[in-house]
Design a protein around this motif. Structure first.
Motif, PDB file in Angstrom:
ATOM      1  N   LEU A 153       0.820  -1.217   0.000  1.00 29.44           N
ATOM      2  CA  LEU A 153       0.000   0.000   0.000  1.00 29.44           C
ATOM      3  C   LEU A 153       0.847   1.256   0.000  1.00 29.44           C
ATOM      4  CD1 LEU A 153      -2.944  -0.846   2.420  1.00 29.44           C
ATOM      5  CD2 LEU A 153      -2.803  -1.099  -0.054  1.00 29.44           C
ATOM      6  N   SER A 154       2.058   1.172   0.535  1.00 31.82           N
ATOM      7  CA  SER A 154       2.932   2.339   0.564  1.00 31.82           C
ATOM      8  C   SER A 154       3.306   2.769  -0.849  1.00 31.82           C
ATOM      9  CB  SER A 154       4.193   2.020   1.370  1.00 31.82           C
ATOM     10  OG  SER A 154       5.060   3.131   1.370  1.00 31.82           O
ATOM     11  N   THR A 155       3.747   1.833  -1.663  1.00 34.17           N
ATOM     12  CA  THR A 155       4.084   2.166  -3.045  1.00 34.17           C
ATOM     13  C   THR A 155       2.847   2.604  -3.816  1.00 34.17           C
ATOM     14  OG1 THR A 155       5.930   0.597  -3.043  1.00 34.17           O
ATOM     15  CG2 THR A 155       5.054   1.251  -5.186  1.00 34.17           C
ATOM     16  N   ALA A 156       1.726   1.925  -3.611  1.00 28.99           N
ATOM     17  CA  ALA A 156       0.482   2.310  -4.287  1.00 28.99           C
ATOM     18  C   ALA A 156       0.074   3.728  -3.916  1.00 28.99           C
ATOM     19  CB  ALA A 156      -0.629   1.326  -3.935  1.00 28.99           C
ATOM     20  N   ALA A 157       0.266   4.119  -2.651  1.00 30.60           N
ATOM     21  CA  ALA A 157      -0.097   5.465  -2.214  1.00 30.60           C
ATOM     22  C   ALA A 157       0.769   6.512  -2.894  1.00 30.60           C
ATOM     23  CB  ALA A 157       0.028   5.573  -0.696  1.00 30.60           C
ATOM     24  N   VAL A 158       2.064   6.243  -3.018  1.00 36.34           N
ATOM     25  CA  VAL A 158       2.957   7.188  -3.681  1.00 36.34           C
ATOM     26  C   VAL A 158       2.571   7.341  -5.150  1.00 36.34           C
ATOM     27  CG1 VAL A 158       5.334   7.606  -4.410  1.00 36.34           C
ATOM     28  CG2 VAL A 158       4.869   6.783  -2.099  1.00 36.34           C
ATOM     29  N   LEU A 159       2.299   6.237  -5.820  1.00 36.75           N
ATOM     30  CA  LEU A 159       1.902   6.298  -7.226  1.00 36.75           C
ATOM     31  C   LEU A 159       0.569   7.029  -7.387  1.00 36.75           C
ATOM     32  CD1 LEU A 159       2.852   2.691  -8.411  1.00 36.75           C
ATOM     33  CD2 LEU A 159       4.162   4.798  -8.656  1.00 36.75           C
ATOM     34  N   THR A 160      -0.336   6.842  -6.443  1.00 40.79           N
ATOM     35  CA  THR A 160      -1.612   7.565  -6.492  1.00 40.79           C
ATOM     36  C   THR A 160      -1.391   9.066  -6.386  1.00 40.79           C
ATOM     37  OG1 THR A 160      -2.839   5.711  -5.531  1.00 40.79           O
ATOM     38  CG2 THR A 160      -3.807   7.895  -5.306  1.00 40.79           C
ATOM     39  N   MET A 161      -0.500   9.482  -5.486  1.00 45.75           N
ATOM     40  CA  MET A 161      -0.213  10.914  -5.338  1.00 45.75           C
ATOM     41  C   MET A 161       0.411  11.486  -6.606  1.00 45.75           C
ATOM     42  SD  MET A 161       1.248  10.921  -1.427  1.00 45.75           S
ATOM     43  CE  MET A 161       1.636  12.678  -1.476  1.00 45.75           C
ATOM     44  N   ILE A 162       1.322  10.729  -7.233  1.00 43.08           N
ATOM     45  CA  ILE A 162       1.938  11.191  -8.478  1.00 43.08           C
ATOM     46  C   ILE A 162       0.880  11.359  -9.562  1.00 43.08           C
ATOM     47  CG2 ILE A 162       3.531  10.531 -10.328  1.00 43.08           C
ATOM     48  CD1 ILE A 162       5.205   9.109  -8.187  1.00 43.08           C
ATOM     49  N   GLN A 163      -0.007  10.371  -9.685  1.00 45.07           N
ATOM     50  CA  GLN A 163      -1.054  10.463 -10.695  1.00 45.07           C
ATOM     51  C   GLN A 163      -2.003  11.611 -10.391  1.00 45.07           C
ATOM     52  OE1 GLN A 163      -2.644   6.814 -12.377  1.00 45.07           O
ATOM     53  NE2 GLN A 163      -4.721   7.555 -12.064  1.00 45.07           N
ATOM     54  N   PHE A 164      -2.314  11.830  -9.127  1.00 47.88           N
ATOM     55  CA  PHE A 164      -3.210  12.920  -8.732  1.00 47.88           C
ATOM     56  C   PHE A 164      -2.632  14.274  -9.144  1.00 47.88           C
ATOM     57  CE2 PHE A 164      -4.967  16.029  -5.783  1.00 47.88           C
ATOM     58  CZ  PHE A 164      -6.323  15.729  -5.829  1.00 47.88           C
ATOM     59  N   VAL A 165      -1.339  14.487  -8.899  1.00 42.69           N
ATOM     60  CA  VAL A 165      -0.694  15.749  -9.269  1.00 42.69           C
ATOM     61  C   VAL A 165      -0.712  15.929 -10.780  1.00 42.69           C
ATOM     62  CG1 VAL A 165       1.495  17.002  -9.276  1.00 42.69           C
ATOM     63  CG2 VAL A 165       0.737  15.846  -7.206  1.00 42.69           C
ATOM     64  N   ALA A 166      -0.378  14.861 -11.515  1.00 41.87           N
ATOM     65  CA  ALA A 166      -0.364  14.950 -12.974  1.00 41.87           C
ATOM     66  C   ALA A 166      -1.754  15.246 -13.516  1.00 41.87           C
ATOM     67  CB  ALA A 166       0.168  13.644 -13.563  1.00 41.87           C
ATOM     68  N   VAL A 167      -2.761  14.567 -13.003  1.00 37.14           N
ATOM     69  CA  VAL A 167      -4.127  14.788 -13.470  1.00 37.14           C
ATOM     70  C   VAL A 167      -4.593  16.201 -13.136  1.00 37.14           C
ATOM     71  CG1 VAL A 167      -6.537  14.130 -13.040  1.00 37.14           C
ATOM     72  CG2 VAL A 167      -4.807  12.376 -13.453  1.00 37.14           C
ATOM     73  N   GLY A 168      -4.247  16.701 -11.957  1.00 32.28           N
ATOM     74  CA  GLY A 168      -4.608  18.066 -11.599  1.00 32.28           C
ATOM     75  C   GLY A 168      -4.032  19.078 -12.569  1.00 32.28           C
TER      76      GLY A 168
END
Length: 557
Positions: A249-264
């Motif tokens: 979940l730690s790696t998944a959370a980091v990837l989610t944050m990266i995708q969130f910033v890019a999508v924003g």
């Protein structure tokens, strides 16, 4: 004295409208806070918090991993190439639909739009049947693309062709052709006139379409999950793997944050281009700009576009239907009615009824939330708070659906929202994806209503609800039906979140297709093709029905 009373009445009406707008925003904001922001925040916190302390150093550790950097690189460059290919192939189609009038144009427009509402799992399955192991091209010429990037790129062009045709072609058809004709009369060549007059006017629409295609391909899940195999993975696919297979979940959370910033960032650019398109151009009635093709060159262009649609868009679907029959005839369809005691607790065909029930409820929720949000966003001169609310409504299109689905299981497991074992989670997740389509369909229509009609009704003492019922609703009734059709189609095909929360005894169609594809054997493959064909037909029927309702101003999609 009468003038003063009128001004006081207008001021009071404006205050009532402002208060009503805030009240309308309350329900969508609460819905997104509970069923979007809270689950996403919960899953990120679960991955990056240890003993109540945020472990932000984990971000650097994850980014330092070579396999993660490879995923980021593949996600970015395949999205860029997919966007470029889509623009290159679809812009001639946008021109044909904007400037030419020919028999069968409406039917061809509907055919072009069908792939956009198809579930990504169906698109992946169709291209597997065309270019995968044992597919049509493999059988005819030994050409196999099932685990290469070319199959993914072609599938992305297939899926997003309509985005460019709709977005760019819709504006192109409303540009006054006399401006380009005037440039040619002054001595400019056809290409020079197009480059100096038409292209600058089209630039905001081209940019908006390119950004939407980039967003959809950057966050691609179902297509890459089916076609990519173990070699290729986008951020969305890697989040799914880290969450459901590796349980990191730690790696998944980091990837989610990266995708969130890019999508924003992508959505911010898209909002800017849409505002430019709305304010920078003078448009004419699109019905008066289309003409019959003239000369061999224009007929050749029309023929080329029709051939492109036939090969790129129709051929994969035809092959999908053919593979659903195979050598077994109706055997694969009959097998759907039997419970084999395998991965399903029920007969696979029951996924059809489940998906329809879920989609109907999800559509009702999406239309309710989207309509309230659209009314609140009607005024173009709204402040930053309202514009930020508009951006919030678009986030579910780009934020990891996998994260949302798994977040439902993590966050909604305690009273008063203990919904983890409830079937309602599926339509709630589907509604999140449907709301942006409802808003983008209804908002332009609502903004086209003459504001003076609302003001006159308010001055005469009508409540905000009565103003909406008597003024807006008669004008947007058709757009509501179109929005409902889009929400129904995308709800049927939602896969990223549903794959986590659909129960084994109540699978949806996309989940059933993915599970059948994951099992070895010709029968399972044939059943996956049969279910995909059923899902394709249902989505196509919904799309063709709403096309009959569409008007030229029925939204941005």
């Amino acid at each position: 004295m009468d003038l003063a009373r009128t001004e006081v009445s207008r001021a009071a009406a404006r205050r009532r409208k402002a208060a009503a707008r805030l009240g309308l925003m309350a329900v969508p904001v609460a819905f997104f806070a509970v069923f979007f922001a809270y689950p996403v925040t919960a899953i990120v916190a679960r991955g990056l918090k240890a003993d109540g302390v945020w472990q932000f150093g984990r971000i650097g550790e994850v980014l330092a991993q070579s396999d993660v950097r490879q995923v980021l690189w593949f996600t970015t460059w395949q999205a860029l190439v997919s966007t470029a290919l889509t623009l290159l192939i679809a812009l001639p189609g946008a021109y044909v639909f904007a400037r030419f009038d020919f028999p069968g144009k409406q039917l061809l427009r509907s055919v072009v739009t069908v792939p956009f509402v198809l579930p990504t799992v169906v698109v992946g399955t169709a291209f597997m049947a065309l270019v995968g192991r044992g597919g049509l091209l493999d059988e005819l010429w030994g050409l196999r693309l099932d685990t290469t990037v070319w199959a993914i790129l072609l599938a992305h062009v297939f899926f997003n062709y309509a985005v460019v045709v709709r977005t760019v072609g819709g504006l192109w058809g409303q540009l006054d052709p006399r401006q380009e004709e005037a440039a040619r009369m002054l001595g400019a060549s056809r290409f020079t006139a197009w480059r100096t007059v038409t292209l600058p006017a089209l630039a905001p629409a081209v940019a908006a379409a390119a950004l939407m295609v980039f967003l959809f391909t950057f966050t691609s899940f179902g297509v890459v999950q089916v076609l990519g195999g173990p070699t290729f993975a986008t951020l969305e696919v890697e989040i799914y793997r880290q969450t459901s297979e590796i349980f990191d979940l730690s790696t998944a959370a980091v990837l989610t944050m990266i995708q969130f910033v890019a999508v924003g960032a992508i959505l911010a650019l898209h909002a800017w281009t849409v505002r430019r398109r709305e304010t920078a151009l003078r448009l004419v009635d699109a019905s008066g700009t289309a003409r019959r093709p003239q000369g061999a060159g224009q007929w050749a262009l029309l023929t080329g576009v029709v051939a492109t649609v036939a090969v790129l868009l129709l051929l994969p679907l035809v092959v999908l239907v053919e593979r659903s029959f195979g050598d077994a005839g109706l055997g694969h369809y009959r097998a759907l009615t039997r419970d084999d005691g395998g991965v399903f607790l029920v007969a696979p065909i029951e996924a059809v009824g489940n998906s329809l029930r879920y989609a109907v409820l999800a559509t009702a929720i999406a239309v309710l939330i989207g309509t309230l949000a659209s009314v609140a966003l009607t005024r173009r001169d709204a402040g930053r708070l309202v514009r930020g609310f508009d951006a919030l409504l678009m986030l579910p299109l780009g934020v990891s659906a996998v994260t949302v689905g798994f977040g439902f299981l993590i966050a909604l497991d305690e009273p008063p929202l203990d919904l983890r074992s409830s079937w309602i989670l599926v339509p709630l997740a589907q509604a999140l994806v449907g709301v942006p389509f409802v808003v983008r369909t209804m908002l332009p229509v609502l903004r086209a209503v003459d504001a003076r009609l609302r003001e006159a009704a308010a001055v005469l003492g009508a409540s905000p609800w009565r103003v909406w019922r008597e003024v807006d609703l008669p004008m947007v009734r058709r757009a509501v039906l179109v929005a409902a059709g889009f929400a129904f189609a995308v709800s049927l095909g939602e896969f990223g979140a549903t794959v986590f929360i659909a129960r084994p005894d109540n699978p949806t169609l996309p989940v059933a297709v993915a599970r059948l594809l994951g099992r070895p054997g010709e029968l399972n493959y044939g059943q996956a093709m049969a279910l995909s064909t059923i899902l394709m037909i249902v989505c196509a029927v919904a799309l063709l029905a709403l096309e009959r309702l569409r008007t030229d101003r029925s939204g941005e999609f």
